[in-house]
Scaffold this motif. Structure first.
Motif, short mmCIF file in Angstrom:
data_model
loop_
_atom_site.label_atom_id
_atom_site.label_comp_id
_atom_site.label_asym_id
_atom_site.label_seq_id
_atom_site.Cartn_x
_atom_site.Cartn_y
_atom_site.Cartn_z
N PRO A 374 0.83 -1.22 0.00
CA PRO A 374 0.00 0.00 0.00
C PRO A 374 0.86 1.26 0.00
O PRO A 374 1.99 1.27 0.49
N GLY A 375 0.29 2.34 -0.56
CA GLY A 375 1.00 3.61 -0.61
C GLY A 375 1.36 4.15 0.76
O GLY A 375 2.32 4.91 0.90
N SER A 376 0.62 3.74 1.80
CA SER A 376 0.93 4.19 3.15
C SER A 376 2.25 3.62 3.65
O SER A 376 2.81 4.13 4.62
N MET A 377 2.76 2.57 3.00
CA MET A 377 4.03 1.97 3.39
C MET A 377 5.19 2.47 2.55
O MET A 377 6.31 1.96 2.66
N ASN A 378 4.94 3.43 1.67
CA ASN A 378 5.98 3.98 0.81
C ASN A 378 6.64 5.16 1.52
O ASN A 378 6.04 6.22 1.67
N THR A 379 7.87 4.99 1.97
CA THR A 379 8.56 6.05 2.70
C THR A 379 9.22 7.07 1.77
O THR A 379 9.59 8.15 2.22
N LYS A 380 9.35 6.74 0.48
CA LYS A 380 9.99 7.65 -0.48
C LYS A 380 8.97 8.50 -1.23
O LYS A 380 9.20 9.68 -1.50
N ASN A 381 7.84 7.91 -1.60
CA ASN A 381 6.76 8.61 -2.31
C ASN A 381 5.43 8.21 -1.68
O ASN A 381 4.71 7.37 -2.22
N PRO A 382 5.13 8.76 -0.50
CA PRO A 382 3.91 8.37 0.20
C PRO A 382 2.67 8.48 -0.70
O PRO A 382 2.52 9.45 -1.45
N GLY A 383 1.83 7.47 -0.62
CA GLY A 383 0.62 7.44 -1.44
C GLY A 383 0.77 6.61 -2.69
O GLY A 383 -0.24 6.21 -3.28
N THR A 384 1.97 6.36 -3.14
CA THR A 384 2.23 5.54 -4.32
C THR A 384 2.56 4.12 -3.88
O THR A 384 3.40 3.91 -3.01
N GLY A 434 3.81 -5.39 5.65
CA GLY A 434 4.83 -5.06 4.67
C GLY A 434 6.07 -5.91 4.71
O GLY A 434 7.05 -5.62 4.02
N ASN A 435 6.08 -6.97 5.53
CA ASN A 435 7.20 -7.90 5.52
C ASN A 435 7.17 -8.71 4.23
O ASN A 435 6.12 -9.23 3.84
N ILE A 436 8.32 -8.80 3.55
CA ILE A 436 8.39 -9.43 2.23
C ILE A 436 8.98 -10.83 2.35
O ILE A 436 9.97 -11.04 3.06
N TYR A 437 8.37 -11.77 1.64
CA TYR A 437 8.80 -13.17 1.63
C TYR A 437 9.13 -13.57 0.20
O TYR A 437 8.39 -13.23 -0.73
N LEU A 438 10.23 -14.30 0.02
CA LEU A 438 10.60 -14.84 -1.29
C LEU A 438 10.82 -16.34 -1.18
O LEU A 438 11.41 -16.82 -0.20
N ALA A 439 10.33 -17.08 -2.17
CA ALA A 439 10.49 -18.53 -2.21
C ALA A 439 11.22 -18.91 -3.49
O ALA A 439 10.99 -18.32 -4.56
N TYR A 440 12.10 -19.90 -3.39
CA TYR A 440 12.83 -20.38 -4.57
C TYR A 440 13.21 -21.84 -4.35
O TYR A 440 13.16 -22.35 -3.23
N ALA A 441 13.60 -22.51 -5.43
CA ALA A 441 14.08 -23.89 -5.36
C ALA A 441 15.36 -24.01 -6.17
O ALA A 441 15.53 -23.30 -7.17
N ASP A 442 16.27 -24.88 -5.74
CA ASP A 442 17.55 -25.02 -6.43
C ASP A 442 17.49 -26.16 -7.44
O ASP A 442 16.63 -27.05 -7.36
N LYS A 443 18.41 -26.14 -8.41
CA LYS A 443 18.42 -27.13 -9.49
C LYS A 443 19.45 -28.23 -9.29
O LYS A 443 19.77 -28.94 -10.25
N VAL A 444 19.97 -28.38 -8.08
CA VAL A 444 20.90 -29.47 -7.80
C VAL A 444 20.25 -30.48 -6.85
O VAL A 444 20.08 -31.64 -7.18
N ASP A 445 19.88 -30.01 -5.66
CA ASP A 445 19.21 -30.88 -4.69
C ASP A 445 17.69 -30.77 -4.77
O ASP A 445 16.98 -31.56 -4.17
#
Length: 536
Positions: A374-384, A434-445
């Protein structure tokens, strides 16, 4: 040019320990070498060869698209019976070169394919492909089955023939079965019975998105030949689905059939609904588009051509879209040549898109879906609204963030995994803090992992400044951090999320958008261990 190295026979452990590449080793001299996957732990086996990559270009970053432009090494790997019962073997293929001209015109690709697969791009027998714009490219795999493998070296951009040195390193370790990680109690959570969104037609790589009013939309490609993407909508929480688009197929626009992207407005439009936006990939040349102001009852298209996006560069692949308000949509895609993540913007609900607004993620493997805060979580350009997405590049899992509606992006490294973190897309989402989570999988194991960035640390994601469409820096007023350490930014260490009897996973997907710390990761998984693309 094609040459052969034959990997056969058992080798004593004492000989393996001191093995070095043959002096002046040309793969065809000798034409066959005796070598096998070691039968004891802690052993290393090395094969080297030399070659010359012919002049040419492969904009898909995959030599198997056109093997005629590749220098090919045939390596037959022999696996003594029972080896993988007690051992696991890691295979690292690599090519290295000194550019004969400027590096940007001596940019090489390494692709490894098990013989018997199909040419014309990544096949089910493809081990992997490396294209990082460095002077060494690697493809890593584990527990390869006995077969002959083509090690293809070609040019992403090759102005002159390029000599190179190739190498295969096989390393063994104890135990083919890993120690299980126990999963946490379900605490009452459970999946409902499955519901078919379309009981008549098959779809590949389907996508599902929910609007703020609870409507659930699905979309899936059918192939370039059919030039259509099937779509459905549920108005009762997923209990049943209805056809969306023109009967009988659910056609949404003139074209598509490749990858399918859909997005819903973050605010209500003038009709009081959440705008629906669709973009369907054609045969790597562009995108068919449509938009609906009334929950899919009416689909507006650009006309007979159906193409509302004028792409840039050469070839386009795997698009994602997201709304940043009631009518404005951002669309990202993988531009194949020059290889970049391209962002374009529409201000009419996703019908027509303007020129490129940003270029981020130089030489990426693949971009993941875009999400917003949400724009309320934008500390550089509030509202965007803050726009973010994950992507992979070589050994890195990266995060890109925009504070100005997709005009510019800054980047940071979220995780480093030398096992190639691209068994599927890097996906990202955020909870309502606003906590961000990323998921990925590797191509070896082939394990799936989750990393987390607290919202209070988001401003630290500024390790490099990507290049904008005019060649300038994206956020010139921001200081560029010299750090390249995920934990220094504030990311957690990767957490393996596949548990219990699961051994092999691909295509993880993350969903949050709720209470802080509540996040779900799904993936395709099996109890068998090994590369799912290379069955025995």
């Amino acid at each position: 040019m094609r040459r052969t190295v034959v990997v056969l026979g058992a080798v004593a452990a004492t000989a393996l320990a001191g093995l070095v590449p043959l002096a002046g080793s040309e793969a065809a001299n000798p034409s066959a070498q005796t070598i096998a996957v070691p039968t004891a732990a802690g052993q290393t086996r090395i094969v080297t060869w030399n070659g010359v990559i012919p002049t040419g270009a492969n904009p898909t970053s995959d030599c198997n698209t056109n093997p005629a432009l590749a220098d090919i090494e045939d390596i037959t790997i022999s696996v003594p019976p029972g080896t993988y019962d007690t051992l696991t073997a890691t295979f690292e293929f690599s090519i290295s070169w000194n550019p004969v001209v400027a590096e940007d015109t001596s940019d090489e690709i390494l692709t490894v394919v098990r013989q018997g697969g199909t040419s014309g791009g990544e096949s089910e027998n493809e081990v992997g492909s490396g294209d990082t714009a460095q002077t060494t490219e690697r493809v890593t795999a584990s527990d390869l089955v006995q077969a002959t493998y083509e090690v293809q070296a070609c040019g992403f951009a090759n102005a002159q023939p390029q000599p190179y040195t190739g190498k295969l390193v096989i390393t063994t370790a104890t135990g083919s079965s890993e120690t299980s990680l126990a999963s946490a109690p379900a605490n009452g959570l459970a999946f409902s019975a499955s519901v078919a969104a379309d009981a008549q037609r098959d779809e590949a790589e389907p996508l599902i998105e929910s609007a703020p009013d609870g409507r659930t939309y699905t979309c899936g490609p059918t192939g370039f030949g059919a030039a259509s993407d099937y779509a459905q909508v549920s108005t009762d929480g997923g209990n049943q689905f209805h056809l969306l688009g023109t009967p009988p197929r659910g056609q949404q626009s003139a074209g598509g059939g490749g990858d399918c992207a859909i997005a819903l407005g973050t605010q209500r439009n003038v009709d009081g609904n959440y705008q629906y936006s669709y973009a369907g990939l054609g045969p790597l040349t562009g995108f068919a588009t449509s938009t609906s102001p009334d929950n899919g009852h009416t689909l507006l298209t650009p006309g007979p051509a159906g193409n509302g996006i004028q792409t840039t560069g050469v070839l386009a692949d795997r698009q994602w879209n997201t709304f940043i308000d009631a009518d404005s949509v951002l669309l990202s895609y993988n531009q194949q040549q020059p290889r970049n993540i391209v962002v374009q913007r529409s201000d009419d609900g996703g019908l027509l898109y303007g020129p490129v607004t940003a270029i981020g993620g130089a030489a990426p493997d693949f971009p993941g879906p875009m999400r917003t805060l949400p724009g309320s979580m934008n500390t550089k350009n509030p509202g965007t609204r803050v726009v973010f997405f994950g992507w992979s590049q070589g050994s890195n899992v990266n995060l890109s963030v925009s504070y100005d509606g997709g005009l510019h992006f800054v980047d940071c490294v979220a995780a480093v995994d030398k096992r190639q973190p691209r068994a599927g897309f890097v996906t990202a989402d955020a909870d309502n803090n606003g906590n961000i989570y990323l998921a990925y999988a590797d191509k070896v194991d082939f394990h799936s992992y989750l990393v987390t960035l607290p919202h209070g640390k988001l401003a630290n994601c500024n390790q490099q400044v990507t290049t904008g469409p005019a060649g300038g820096t994206n956020l010139p007023t921001d200081a560029v951090s010299p750090k390249n350490d995920p934990q220094a930014v504030g990311f957690s260490t990767p957490l393996q999320v596949d548990r219990d009897a699961v051994r092999t996973t691909v295509f993880p997907w993350v969903a949050a958008d709720g209470q802080p710390g509540r996040v779900a990761v799904t993936f395709y998984g099996t109890q068998s261990q090994g590369d799912p693309n290379l069955g025995s």
